[in-house]
Enzyme design. Structure first.
Site, short mmCIF file in Angstrom:
data_model
loop_
_atom_site.label_atom_id
_atom_site.label_comp_id
_atom_site.label_asym_id
_atom_site.label_seq_id
_atom_site.Cartn_x
_atom_site.Cartn_y
_atom_site.Cartn_z
N HIS A 187 -65.92 23.28 126.33
CA HIS A 187 -64.81 23.78 125.70
C HIS A 187 -63.79 22.68 125.39
O HIS A 187 -63.45 22.28 126.65
CB HIS A 187 -64.44 25.21 125.96
CG HIS A 187 -63.55 25.83 124.82
ND1 HIS A 187 -62.40 25.22 124.51
CD2 HIS A 187 -63.66 26.41 123.74
CE1 HIS A 187 -61.83 26.10 123.53
NE2 HIS A 187 -62.59 26.74 122.90
N GLU B 99 -66.89 22.35 117.04
CA GLU B 99 -65.59 22.79 117.35
C GLU B 99 -64.59 21.66 116.91
O GLU B 99 -64.06 21.00 117.77
CB GLU B 99 -65.23 23.29 118.69
CG GLU B 99 -63.98 23.65 119.12
CD GLU B 99 -63.70 23.52 120.62
OE1 GLU B 99 -64.06 22.60 121.18
OE2 GLU B 99 -62.74 24.46 121.10
P1 PGA Z 1 -59.69 30.51 118.20
O1 PGA Z 1 -60.32 29.75 119.30
O2 PGA Z 1 -60.58 31.21 117.29
O3 PGA Z 1 -58.58 31.28 118.64
O4 PGA Z 1 -59.11 29.24 117.34
C1 PGA Z 1 -61.68 29.35 119.03
C2 PGA Z 1 -62.26 28.60 120.45
O5 PGA Z 1 -61.40 27.81 120.94
O6 PGA Z 1 -63.07 28.91 120.97
#
Ligand code: PGA
Length: 256
Positions: free
Chosen positions: A99, A166
């Site tokens: 992540h 992401e």
């Molecule tokens: P968020 O986080 O939905 O709060 O933007 C997503 C993530 O970082 O996995």
């Protein structure tokens, strides 16, 4: 249309008290008892893995599982504060790896590759994040990123990994520049798909809310979502689950 039910990962990050974790787990479990069109993976902080697992193990549901938010790449040793795949294996089936919030604490793509290999060895299913810091640069970095992340992993087992696109610039905890467009998401997913093949599931993770989740779920090749902030309120997360199951059911009807 995907042959899989959509998968929704609730990344609680470093949030929730024990009481919050219990209420969230119980509410989501109750909802899923009568709803089997989605798969849900809860990713609580380490210290709540055991209590969450206890709650789920009373009457386990196949479509409700648990993930750790990270793990160490070594089997064991002098790594204060870390946790190994062997320890996690007792409590969960999935582990989030790479992540962007972990990368900012010094994790590299090479370390994430070692973690993925270790997780697979222990039959923990890795949920691996890939994305770019600046809009428009994914095309240039995707091959190198995935080659490094998948180093020494046989193509035959890519389907055991869940990939998450992401875009770092679109997530709520960063200085979000703007929301992603459908076209950008479709292109990014196609680039990942080209590299990882047809079998692996690809999710979208980037500030998903009940208001905008449908537009991401409709994108060709998107098999589900990683939800951060909006997974901390049972009502909002369940709303996202409902929308995901309706979207999937509608696509099934359309195809058949
Ligand atoms: P968020 O986080 O939905 O709060 O933007 C997503 C993530 O970082 O996995």
């Amino acid at each position: 249309m995907s042959r899989y039910n959509p998968i929704l990962v609730a990344n609680w990050k470093m949030n929730t008290s024990l009481a919050d974790a219990v209420v969230l787990t119980q509410s989501i479990k109750k909802y899923l008892e009568n709803q089997r069109q989605v798969e849900v993976v809860l990713a609580p902080p380490f210290v709540w893995l055991y209590p969450v697992q206890e709650l789920l193990s009373k009457q386990p549901l196949n479509h409700l599982a648990i993930a750790a938010q990270t793990m160490h790449e070594q089997e064991e040793g002098p790594f204060t504060g870390e946790i190994s795949a062997m320890m996690l294996k007792r409590m969960c089936n999935y582990v989030l790896l790479g992540h962007s919030e972990r990368m900012q604490f010094g994790e590299t793509l090479e370390t994430v590759n070692k973690k993925i290999r270790r997780a697979l060895e222990w039959k923990l299913k890795p949920i691996v994040f890939v994305g770019e810091a600046e809009p428009g640069t994914f095309g240039r970095s995707v091959s190198t990123t995935l080659n490094t992340l998948l180093h020494l992993i046989s193509k035959d087992i890519y389907h055991k990994i869940i990939f998450v696109y992401e875009p770092i610039w679109a997530i709520s905890t960063k200085a979000r520049s703007r929301a992603i467009t459908g076209h950008e998401l479709e292109n990014a997913v196609a680039l990942i798909r080209k590299h990882v093949g047809e079998e692996a599931r690809i999710l979208y993770g980037g500030s998903v809310t009940p208001d905008d989740c449908a537009q991401f779920l409709h994108i060709f090749g998107v098999n589900g979502l990683v939800v951060g902030n909006a997974s901390l309120k049972a009502k909002q997360f369940i709303e996202i689950c409902k929308i995901a199951s309706e979207t999937h059911a509608a696509e099934k009807t359309f195809v058949s």
